[in-house]
Design a protein around this motif. Structure first.
Motif, PDB file in Angstrom:
ATOM      1  N   PHE A 121     -28.354 -26.939  -5.225  1.00 17.10           N
ATOM      2  CA  PHE A 121     -27.725 -27.388  -6.450  1.00 17.10           C
ATOM      3  C   PHE A 121     -26.985 -28.695  -6.216  1.00 17.10           C
ATOM      4  CE2 PHE A 121     -28.485 -23.874  -9.243  1.00 17.10           C
ATOM      5  CZ  PHE A 121     -28.587 -22.765  -8.415  1.00 17.10           C
ATOM      6  N   CYS A 122     -27.174 -29.605  -7.145  1.00 19.71           N
ATOM      7  CA  CYS A 122     -26.395 -30.827  -7.218  1.00 19.71           C
ATOM      8  C   CYS A 122     -25.261 -30.591  -8.216  1.00 19.71           C
ATOM      9  CB  CYS A 122     -27.300 -31.972  -7.684  1.00 19.71           C
ATOM     10  SG  CYS A 122     -26.505 -33.574  -7.853  1.00 19.71           S
ATOM     11  N   ALA A 123     -24.075 -31.092  -7.918  1.00 22.71           N
ATOM     12  CA  ALA A 123     -22.936 -30.882  -8.806  1.00 22.71           C
ATOM     13  C   ALA A 123     -22.077 -32.137  -8.847  1.00 22.71           C
ATOM     14  CB  ALA A 123     -22.093 -29.691  -8.330  1.00 22.71           C
ATOM     15  N   MET A 124     -21.369 -32.309  -9.953  1.00 24.71           N
ATOM     16  CA  MET A 124     -20.521 -33.482 -10.145  1.00 24.71           C
ATOM     17  C   MET A 124     -19.118 -33.049 -10.550  1.00 24.71           C
ATOM     18  SD  MET A 124     -21.096 -36.771 -12.661  1.00 24.71           S
ATOM     19  CE  MET A 124     -21.310 -35.761 -14.131  1.00 24.71           C
ATOM     20  N   ARG A 125     -18.142 -33.764 -10.015  1.00 28.79           N
ATOM     21  CA  ARG A 125     -16.762 -33.594 -10.464  1.00 28.79           C
ATOM     22  C   ARG A 125     -16.288 -34.923 -11.016  1.00 28.79           C
ATOM     23  NH1 ARG A 125     -13.134 -31.028  -6.235  1.00 28.79           N
ATOM     24  NH2 ARG A 125     -13.339 -33.003  -5.162  1.00 28.79           N
ATOM     25  N   LYS A 159     -25.510 -33.379 -17.945  1.00 33.02           N
ATOM     26  CA  LYS A 159     -24.720 -34.217 -17.049  1.00 33.02           C
ATOM     27  C   LYS A 159     -25.380 -34.304 -15.681  1.00 33.02           C
ATOM     28  CE  LYS A 159     -20.250 -34.391 -19.124  1.00 33.02           C
ATOM     29  NZ  LYS A 159     -18.840 -34.684 -18.835  1.00 33.02           N
ATOM     30  N   ILE A 160     -26.029 -33.231 -15.262  1.00 33.64           N
ATOM     31  CA  ILE A 160     -26.728 -33.220 -13.982  1.00 33.64           C
ATOM     32  C   ILE A 160     -28.171 -32.768 -14.237  1.00 33.64           C
ATOM     33  CG2 ILE A 160     -26.905 -32.141 -11.719  1.00 33.64           C
ATOM     34  CD1 ILE A 160     -24.539 -33.912 -11.779  1.00 33.64           C
ATOM     35  N   THR A 161     -29.110 -33.540 -13.782  1.00 28.41           N
ATOM     36  CA  THR A 161     -30.514 -33.212 -13.983  1.00 28.41           C
ATOM     37  C   THR A 161     -31.216 -33.100 -12.638  1.00 28.41           C
ATOM     38  OG1 THR A 161     -30.544 -34.387 -16.111  1.00 28.41           O
ATOM     39  CG2 THR A 161     -32.667 -33.894 -15.088  1.00 28.41           C
ATOM     40  N   GLN A 162     -31.823 -31.944 -12.423  1.00 26.36           N
ATOM     41  CA  GLN A 162     -32.655 -31.743 -11.239  1.00 26.36           C
ATOM     42  C   GLN A 162     -34.053 -31.415 -11.759  1.00 26.36           C
ATOM     43  OE1 GLN A 162     -29.322 -29.069  -9.305  1.00 26.36           O
ATOM     44  NE2 GLN A 162     -30.766 -29.704  -7.700  1.00 26.36           N
ATOM     45  N   TYR A 174     -27.516 -38.066 -12.654  1.00 23.91           N
ATOM     46  CA  TYR A 174     -26.301 -37.624 -13.316  1.00 23.91           C
ATOM     47  C   TYR A 174     -25.944 -38.569 -14.443  1.00 23.91           C
ATOM     48  CZ  TYR A 174     -24.277 -41.141 -10.224  1.00 23.91           C
ATOM     49  OH  TYR A 174     -24.003 -42.323  -9.567  1.00 23.91           O
ATOM     50  N   ASP A 175     -25.079 -38.112 -15.304  1.00 28.18           N
ATOM     51  CA  ASP A 175     -24.670 -38.903 -16.454  1.00 28.18           C
ATOM     52  C   ASP A 175     -23.164 -38.772 -16.617  1.00 28.18           C
ATOM     53  OD1 ASP A 175     -25.098 -38.690 -20.069  1.00 28.18           O
ATOM     54  OD2 ASP A 175     -24.683 -40.421 -18.784  1.00 28.18           O
TER      55      ASP A 175
END
Lengths: 116, 116
Positions: free
Chosen positions: A91-95, A3-6, A25-26
Motif C-alpha cells: 500500500f502507498c499512503a500519503m499524509r 488522492k492515492i492511485t495504485q 497521488y493528488d
C-alpha cells in the motif's frame, strides 16, 4: 478524485528480479509525506519507506527504494532482488500536513506474488 | 519492545449487538489512530487521538461508532447496534509524536470483525 492511485491490482515477478510498484497521488498541500507499507496474509501492516515532499534525494532502505518524481506526482516503490517473502499486498499512503492533519490516506494496494 | 497490540484478534457478533475493540499502543507513543479495512481495500481513517484528546473523528461512519482513550494510552473502539456493513478489519496504529512528519505509524495485527 482519488488522492492515492495504485493502478496495478496484481503483479507476478520472478524471484531475484527487480519490481516497480506504481503510486500516483493528488494534493494541493505543498508539504506532505509518502509512505509504503507491506501487508502479508497475516494482516499486519509493516512500514517500509518514507519520502517527504521537500526531500532532495530519493529514499532508500535496504532493498527498497522510492522513485520520487514530484512534478509528475508519482512515488513508485522499487524492490531489488525480489525474494519469496516479498509476496504480499503493498500500500502507498500519503499524509498531508495542512492543519496538522496526521491521518494517512491509502491507495487500494497492489498484490505482489514472487514466483520461484 | 512490544508493538501495537489489538484484541480480540477475531470477533463474531450478531447484528444488533454492541462490540468493543481494544488497542494497546507502543509505550510512549502519543498519537493513536483507528482505521477500517474492508476486504480487498486499503485502510480508511476513522479517528485520531493525541494523548487522551480526540482531535479528529471525521472518519467515523455513523454515531454508532465511538472511540475513547481516557488515560492517553489504551484505546477502545466501540460499535453499537452492529450492522452487516460493519464487517471489516479494524486496525489500530500509533506514532511517536505529533508534528514529526517522517515518523511512520506502527500498526497492530488488527481485529477481524464479522457481523452475522
Amino acid at each position: 478524485a482519488q488522492k492515492i492511485t495504485q493502478t496495478q491490482p496484481g503483479m507476478f515477478v520472478q524471484e531475484k528480479e527487480a519490481v516497480t510498484l506504481d503510486c500516483t497521488y493528488d494534493t494541493s498541500d505543498p508539504s506532505y509525506g509518502l509512505f509504503w507499507y507491506k501487508q502479508p496474509s497475516s494482516g499486519e501492516m509493516i512500514f517500509l519507506i518514507y519520502q517527504g515532499s521537500y526531500d532532495q534525494q530519493n529514499a532508500t532502505e535496504g532493498r527498497y527504494s522510492l522513485n520520487f518524481q514530484k512534478a509528475r506526482k508519482s512515488a513508485n516503490l522499487v524492490i531489488s532482488a525480489s525474494q519469496l517473502g516479498d509476496s504480499a499486498m503493498y500500500f502507498c499512503a500519503m499524509r498531508e500536513t495542512n492543519f496538522g492533519n496526521e491521518k494517512l490516506t491509502f491507495g487500494t494496494g497492489t498484490r505482489l506474488t514472487i514466483i520461484p | 519492545g512490544a508493538g501495537v497490540s489489538q484484541s480480540p484478534r477475531y470477533k463474531v457478533a450478531k447484528r444488533g449487538q454492541d462490540v468493543a475493540l481494544r488497542c494497546d499502543p507502543i509505550s510512549g507513543h502519543v498519537s493513536l489512530f483507528w482505521y477500517q479495512q474492508a476486504l480487498g481495500q486499503g485502510p480508511e481513517f476513522l479517528t485520531y487521538f493525541q494523548n487522551e484528546a480526540q482531535l479528529d473523528k471525521s472518519g467515523l461512519p455513523s454515531d454508532r461508532f465511538f472511540a475513547e482513550r481516557p488515560e492517553g494510552s489504551v484505546s477502545t473502539l466501540k460499535i453499537q447496534r452492529t450492522q452487516q456493513e460493519d464487517s471489516a478489519v479494524y486496525l489500530c496504529a500509533s506514532s511517536l509524536a505529533r508534528g514529526r512528519w517522517n515518523q511512520p505509524q506502527h500498526f497492530g495485527d488488527g481485529t477481524r470483525l464479522s457481523i452475522l
